[in-house]
Scaffold this motif. Structure first.
Motif, PDB file in Angstrom:
ATOM      1  N   GLY A  93      72.629  34.028 -27.564  1.00 51.57           N
ATOM      2  CA  GLY A  93      73.726  34.920 -27.955  1.00 51.57           C
ATOM      3  C   GLY A  93      73.256  35.892 -29.014  1.00 51.57           C
ATOM      4  O   GLY A  93      72.200  35.698 -29.614  1.00 51.57           O
ATOM      5  N   ASN A 144      75.984  28.926 -26.675  1.00 51.69           N
ATOM      6  CA  ASN A 144      76.213  28.708 -28.109  1.00 51.69           C
ATOM      7  C   ASN A 144      75.684  27.346 -28.535  1.00 51.69           C
ATOM      8  O   ASN A 144      75.077  27.203 -29.590  1.00 51.69           O
ATOM      9  N   LYS A 199      73.324  35.392 -35.606  1.00 47.83           N
ATOM     10  CA  LYS A 199      72.046  35.503 -34.898  1.00 47.83           C
ATOM     11  C   LYS A 199      71.381  36.850 -35.052  1.00 47.83           C
ATOM     12  O   LYS A 199      70.275  37.068 -34.534  1.00 47.83           O
ATOM     13  N   ALA A 249      81.718  36.365 -27.855  1.00 46.12           N
ATOM     14  CA  ALA A 249      82.208  35.374 -26.899  1.00 46.12           C
ATOM     15  C   ALA A 249      83.432  34.631 -27.429  1.00 46.12           C
ATOM     16  O   ALA A 249      84.468  34.578 -26.766  1.00 46.12           O
ATOM     17  N   GLU A 304      78.946  30.986 -21.769  1.00 39.18           N
ATOM     18  CA  GLU A 304      78.896  31.406 -23.171  1.00 39.18           C
ATOM     19  C   GLU A 304      78.895  30.196 -24.105  1.00 39.18           C
ATOM     20  O   GLU A 304      78.152  30.158 -25.080  1.00 39.18           O
TER      21      GLU A 304
END
Ligand code: ADP
Ligand code: MG
Length: 653
Positions: free
Chosen positions: A94, A34, A80, A99, A30
């Motif tokens: 993502g 990112n 996002k 996360a 994760e």
């Protein structure tokens, strides 16, 4: 004005729900994603105790504004995604906004971040989901996330963590494969004081493969280059939909002689996302169909690029399962492209001493900088769990019946009937010759370097080979421009006949012979069912059969290549496989299978003496086949021992 928003409920509710953090490797995944989404060019990962005690990822990406840094720890807070429509075309890794809050709730987390737009950075400390500190700090641009003591407040989870080595292997595998997806970026992975991976930007995937796996591995791989295929979408299906969708495939995959016992060496990226997908795995194994035994798997590193609308990544919380809109188009494109390239490359197997660990293809990794990784990839290979099993929900936690293709029970190792894993010639170079020994060698004649022929990889040279004789009346020994060849006469002939029969079958002209008396064959009820299914295909392949009473058939004619005595055996062989694996097989697979069966029965047997003319004919004809390197069942046809290897073994170079 910040970039991060909390998703409105109606969007959040449409996001595949579930847990993100299952183990240290999922934290790494994760955080890496990112950093990649933040446009970082440098990603540095540090772990301790397999990620349990510490995972730290530092990047030089866009960083976060102060307000955003605080918001980022709210559930469904993301920069996002805005509305439901965005869910249909996700271009970032993502999008769930879950996360950071999930990780922060099960660890002690420290976030250091500064965006280019602000002069001071922000430091936030959270433990078990509780904010302890949020302050200004003098920081460089980018983000550092430090995750300590994972699951310190969830003892039940901590107990179920795998060994440190296993976790570290998964983390190493993840970092390595994301580094392969981004050759233009720097990746570093350290475990304590050990540098496990350090790759600097390069201009191509090939160079990155070299950095990570070494030159020998590159030799065993086929580079695809970039292949594209357009899909024309019927107009009017959906508003403003472009009529043409382009699918692009790049990557590397192994030559058929590199055979892995499981899928651990297959990595598929779709639009930069590492995924596992049954459909694409199937496409890959179909590409190797008849080139590799069914229980063996290749090494593959495949990158698929397509419009974001073509792939739905919002299927599973781990974002590793996806759904394709035009799945059968993509499946066939991947299968055909890889197959074509494999056939084009027509490589020959070479002598490979006992499998060498350390690279995807089993070769020893060379570049010094990557040696630590080689140890790691070896470790990964030795792990019971696959690197992909790291991807959450792959294994232990997967609900029963989910993704059967990804059950990670180790596949049976390929069991070639003739085992060449211990070749008769040991080629490990001995110690460097001492001066005395060199002189001794010189006295036996020089071998000037320019006299060493260039390595000869393609089997097209088969037509120029001089057969010298047979071993055990089974294997042809031949001398070539570059070294020595050993050819399995049965397998070679099988390949020739297979292609011949297949071509005759395609042209509708299979040579048949009438049997003097019809052969009466008794079938079991099961065979009767399979027979009904494949009767048409059997007929087209040269078997003229008729029902003859209850569960009995009469065979009146058979393919000319098959001796009368073998007709019954081959029919049963075909029906036997029909029972197991061919029930769900396509017509195409069935046809290839029948042709392979005919070829196998009709081919010259081992333990058969051949005169020079026959051996020459065999080699010449083999050279003209499309795939001279392996038999239709995937066994190797020829072994090559190059001049260079001979010289090395005699310590002459
Ligand atoms: P998601 O990635 O699904 O948006 P996360 O919880 O992983 O959700 O991250 C929340 C938000 O925090 C991201 O949308 C992004 O704006 C910001 N963020 C997280 N990590 C970084 C990073 N390394 N650099 C810059 N921004 C980041
Ligand atoms: Mg994220």
């Amino acid at each position: 004005m910040g970039r991060i928003r909390i998703l409105p409920d109606q969007v959040a509710n449409k996001i595949a729900a579930g847990e993100v953090v299952e183990r240290p490797a999922s934290v790494v995944k994760e955080l890496l994603e990112n950093s990649l989404d933040a446009g970082a060019g440098e990603l540095r990962i540090e772990v301790e105790s397999g990620g349990r005690r510490l995972v730290r990822i530092a990047d030089n990406g866009c960083g976060m504004l102060r307000d955003d840094a605080l918001l980022a720890f709210e559930r469904h807070a993301t920069s996002k995604l805005r509305d439901v429509k965005d869910l249909l075309s996700i271009a970032t890794l993502g999008f769930r906004g879950e996360a950071l809050p999930s990780i922060a709730s099960v660890s002690r987390l420290l976030l250091d971040t500064r965006s280019a737009e602000e002069t001071t950075g922000t430091r936030i400390e959270i433990a078990g989901g509780r904010m302890l500190r949020c302050e200004e700090a003098a920081l460089g641009r980018g983000t550092v996330v430090t995750v300590r003591d994972l699951f310190y407040n969830v003892p039940a989870r901590r107990k179920f963590l795998r060994s440190e080595q296993t976790e570290l292997a998964h983390i190493a595998s993840l970092a390595t494969h994301y580094s392969l997806a981004h050759p233009e970026k720097t990746f570093e992975l350290r475990s304590g004081t050990n540098e496990l991976l350090h790759v600097t930007p390069v201009g191509s995937l090939k160079e990155r493969v070299y950095q990570v796996f070494g030159s020998q591995a590159l030799d065993e791989l086929v580079e695809l280059g970039t292949r594209e295929k357009d899909l024309f979408v019927a107009p009017g299906q959906e508003e403003d939909e472009p009529p043409v969708r382009t699918f692009r495939l790049t990557g590397f995959f192994s030559r058929p002689q590199v055979q892995k016992a499981n899928r651990n060496s297959i990595f598929i990226f779709v639009n930069g996302r590492l995924i596992r997908d049954r459909l694409l795995l199937h496409a890959l194994s179909s590409a190797y169909h008849n080139l590799m035994p069914p229980a063996a798997y290749p090494f593959a590193l495949l990158f698929i690029e397509c419009d974001a609308e073509e792939v739905d990544v919002n299927v599973h919380p781990s974002k590793t399962e996806v759904r394709f809109r035009h799945s059968s188009f993509l499946h066939d494109f991947v299968r055909d492209t890889i197959r074509e390239r494999l056939v084009e490359s027509r490589p020959a197997p070479w002598f490979s001493p006992a499998p060498r660990a350390g690279s995807p293809a089993g070769a020893a990794a060379q570049p010094a900088a990557q040696l630590p990784y080689s140890e790691f990839s070896q470790m990964i290979e030795n792990q019971p769990a696959a690197p992909l099993s790291e991807l959450p929900a792959a294994r232990e936690e997967a609900p029963a019946g989910d993704m059967p293709a990804f059950e990670l029970r180790p596949a049976a190792a390929p069991a070639p009937r003739l085992n060449f894993s211990a070749p008769p010639l040991e080629v490990t170079p001995g110690p460097a010759p001492s001066g005395k020994l060199s002189r001794h060698l010189d006295a036996h004649g020089e071998f000037p370097p320019e006299a060493i022929p260039p390595p000869e990889m393609s089997l097209s040279v088969l037509s120029e080979l001089r057969p010298l004789g047979q071993i055990h009346e089974s294997f042809i020994i031949a001398a070539g421009r570059d070294g020595l060849w050993i050819i399995d006469q049965h397998v070679a002939h099988e390949r020739i006949l297979f292609e011949q029969v297949l071509k005759q079958r395609a042209a509708g002209r299979v040579e048949t012979q009438r049997l003097l008396m019809p052969l009466i064959v008794q079938l079991t009820p099961e065979q009767q069912i399979d027979y009904a299914r494949i009767a048409g295909e059997l007929h087209a392949s040269g078997f003229e059969t008729e029902p003859f009473g209850n569960r009995t058939i009469a065979v009146k004619a058979a393919p000319a290549a098959v001796g009368a005595a073998d007709v019954e055996k081959i029919l049963f062989e075909i029906l036997e496989t029909a029972e197991d694996e061919l029930r769900g097989a396509s017509l195409e697979d069935l046809r290839r299978h029948i042709c392979a069966g005919i070829a196998c029965r009709a081919a010259i047997k081992i333990n058969t003496r051949l005169d020079a003319a026959k051996m020459e004919w065999l080699l010449r004809t083999l050279a003209q086949t499309d795939c001279p390197m392996s038999c239709p069942h995937g066994r190797p046809v020829a072994l090559h021992y190059s001049t260079r290897e001979i010289l090395k073994a005699f310590h002459r170079i």
